[in-house]
Design an enzyme around this catalytic site. Structure first.
Site, PDB file in Angstrom:
ATOM      1  CG  ASP A 272      -4.772 -10.202   3.182  1.00 21.42           C
ATOM      2  OD1 ASP A 272      -4.471 -10.385   2.112  1.00 21.42           O
ATOM      3  OD2 ASP A 272      -4.428  -8.894   3.647  1.00 21.42           O
TER       4      ASP A 272
ATOM      5  CG  HIS B 296      -2.106  -1.045   1.287  1.00 18.10           C
ATOM      6  ND1 HIS B 296      -2.776  -1.266   0.119  1.00 18.10           N
ATOM      7  CD2 HIS B 296      -2.290  -2.117   2.255  1.00 18.10           C
ATOM      8  CE1 HIS B 296      -3.596  -2.305   0.405  1.00 18.10           C
ATOM      9  NE2 HIS B 296      -3.329  -2.670   1.718  1.00 18.10           N
TER      10      HIS B 296
ATOM     11  CG  HIS C 232      -6.490  -5.462   1.694  1.00 17.37           C
ATOM     12  ND1 HIS C 232      -5.937  -6.476   2.589  1.00 17.37           N
ATOM     13  CD2 HIS C 232      -7.509  -5.121   2.213  1.00 17.37           C
ATOM     14  CE1 HIS C 232      -6.516  -6.367   3.698  1.00 17.37           C
ATOM     15  NE2 HIS C 232      -7.606  -5.557   3.451  1.00 17.37           N
TER      16      HIS C 232
ATOM     17  CG  ASP D 254      -2.635  -8.350   0.402  1.00 20.06           C
ATOM     18  OD1 ASP D 254      -1.927  -8.635   1.575  1.00 20.06           O
ATOM     19  OD2 ASP D 254      -3.679  -7.785   0.713  1.00 20.06           O
TER      20      ASP D 254
HETATM   21  N1  Q9C Z   1      -7.559   0.546  10.545  1.00 17.21           N
HETATM   22  C1  Q9C Z   1      -2.417  -5.230   4.380  1.00 17.21           C
HETATM   23  O1  Q9C Z   1      -2.851  -6.219   4.074  1.00 17.21           O
HETATM   24  N2  Q9C Z   1      -7.209  -1.235   7.305  1.00 17.21           N
HETATM   25  N3  Q9C Z   1      -2.828  -4.292   4.618  1.00 17.21           N
HETATM   26  C2  Q9C Z   1      -8.440  -1.688   7.969  1.00 17.21           C
HETATM   27  C3  Q9C Z   1      -8.363   0.255   9.561  1.00 17.21           C
HETATM   28  C4  Q9C Z   1      -6.996  -1.585   6.166  1.00 17.21           C
HETATM   29  C5  Q9C Z   1      -4.321  -4.175   5.004  1.00 17.21           C
HETATM   30  C6  Q9C Z   1      -8.768  -1.350   9.488  1.00 17.21           C
HETATM   31  C7  Q9C Z   1      -6.265  -2.929   5.927  1.00 17.21           C
HETATM   32  C8  Q9C Z   1      -4.851  -2.864   5.250  1.00 17.21           C
HETATM   33  C9  Q9C Z   1      -1.049  -5.215   3.797  1.00 17.21           C
HETATM   34 ZN    ZN Z   2      -4.404  -7.022   2.775  1.00 18.47          ZN
END
Ligand code: Q9C
Ligand code: ZN
Length: 348
Positions: free
Chosen positions: A290, A165, A203, A201
């Protein structure tokens, strides 16, 4: 498969984040990397200590002023007020739309907002040290693959915090330095003319996409939860195909939240066909786990055995490959799921 393990990962250990209106313990924990390390050891895979300084390649994928900010961020935070070493900084204002992002404010929280896409990427005392050591692990994993003389080599960068990200000049989604981009750029610098990145991933890897969006030498392909409902919301749509020289070298395959493993593997097949047609010299896999059914913040339903199937399919591409650990928050299952991918890749 040779694993480059970031021993410095545990220096990044913020305590909490915000989630659905609550202050909760961080999902992205030091235990994650330790579970993977333990599983690798249990299965007889050796670990190597990263040996390459990623500073020069980091300067090619990230903006100098962002790197300077991140390196000094904790120091600047604790200098603000006594007791800040026991608190985590969070941004509260961002330069959206008509606001200026060319100027760097003096105020620390304003600078944190300038260099963040969300309030979900908490910093701790050792964030820079851990993230920099992770980028070193990614560069080392790339160097190992690039140095192959006969046959195809593969390596695994086992590190946290994750990276996909993080854009050229911002953090986000638990990510600070883009390890997959570091690996891809390091492979290019070592002589690979064309590098494909596959991001599996849950996301969308918005940071990686944006870093290479205008380039034809690095293909970015991602399968992920549809950004209409899933983080990071503001990138990852199917109509993002690349720009300028990079037109046609970006492929997003968004999938509906809650979709089946069958549907996910159909998208993987499309991704693999595009990668084969690209005919690159090397592959970087942003290995987020994930997509697992037991993940606490995601909605796909892959089982542990499906990660073996993923590894097998990627192995069939026959490319020198660098795996880079990204997300995956069912920590106790992370080791088995990651090791299933890398073992099956090699036909174990
Ligand atoms: N604090 C990766 O899997 N956040 N990042 C959700 C808010 C977004 C995930 C909760 C999740 C990011 C690398
Ligand atoms: Zn992720």
């Amino acid at each position: 498969m040779i694993t480059f393990f970031n021993d410095g990962h545990s220096a990044h250990a913020p305590e909490f984040e915000f989630f659905r209106g609550e202050r909760v313990p961080c999902f992205e924990t030091p235990a994650r990397a330790e579970f993977v390390k333990d599983r690798l050891a249990a299965r007889g895979h050796g670990l190597r200590t990263p040996h390459i300084d990623s500073a020069s390649v980091l300067a090619r994928v990230h903006a100098p002023r962002y790197l300077r900010f991140l390196e000094n961020a904790w120091f600047d935070w604790i200098a603000l007020k006594a007791g800040n070493d026991q608190r985590q900084p969070f941004p509260s204002v961002w330069p959206v739309r008509s606001l200026r992002s060319d100027l760097e404010p003096v105020n620390f929280i304003a600078r944190l907002g300038l260099y963040s896409m969300d309030n979900g990427s908490p910093l701790s005392a050792g964030t820079w040290a851990a993230a920099k050591a992770g980028a070193d692990a990614a560069a080392s994993a790339a160097a190992w693959v690039a140095a192959a003389t006969g046959g195809t080599r593969a390596s695994f960068c086992c590190s946290r915090p994750p990276g996909h990200h993080a854009g050229a000049d911002f953090m986000g989604g638990y990510c600070f330095l883009n390890n997959a981009a570091v690996a891809a750029q390091a492979l290019r610098d070592a002589g690979a003319a064309r590098v494909a990145i596959l991001d599996v991933d849950y996301h969308h890897g918005n940071g990686t996409q944006s870093i290479f969006y205008q380039r034809a030498d690095v293909l970015f392909v991602s399968l992920h939860g549809d950004p209409q409902t899933e983080y990071p919301f503001f990138l990852g749509h199917a109509d993002e195909t690349g720009a300028d020289d990079g037109e046609g070298f970006n492929l997003n395959l968004p999938l509906p939240a809650g979709c089946t493993a069958l549907r996910w593997f159909e998208a993987l097949e499309q991704a693999c066909l595009r990668i084969r047609r690209f005919d690159g010299d090397a592959l970087v896999v942003s290995l987020g786990l994930d997509t697992f059914a037991g993940d606490p913040i995601s909605t796909f339903s892959l089982q542990s055995g499906d990660f073996s199937r993923l590894g097998e399919r990627l192995g069939a591409l026959g490319l020198p490959t660098v795996f880079v650990l990204e997300g995956g928050y069912a920590a106790a299952a992370l080791g088995a799921n990651a090791v299933n991918v890398i073992e099956s890749f090699e036909g174990v």
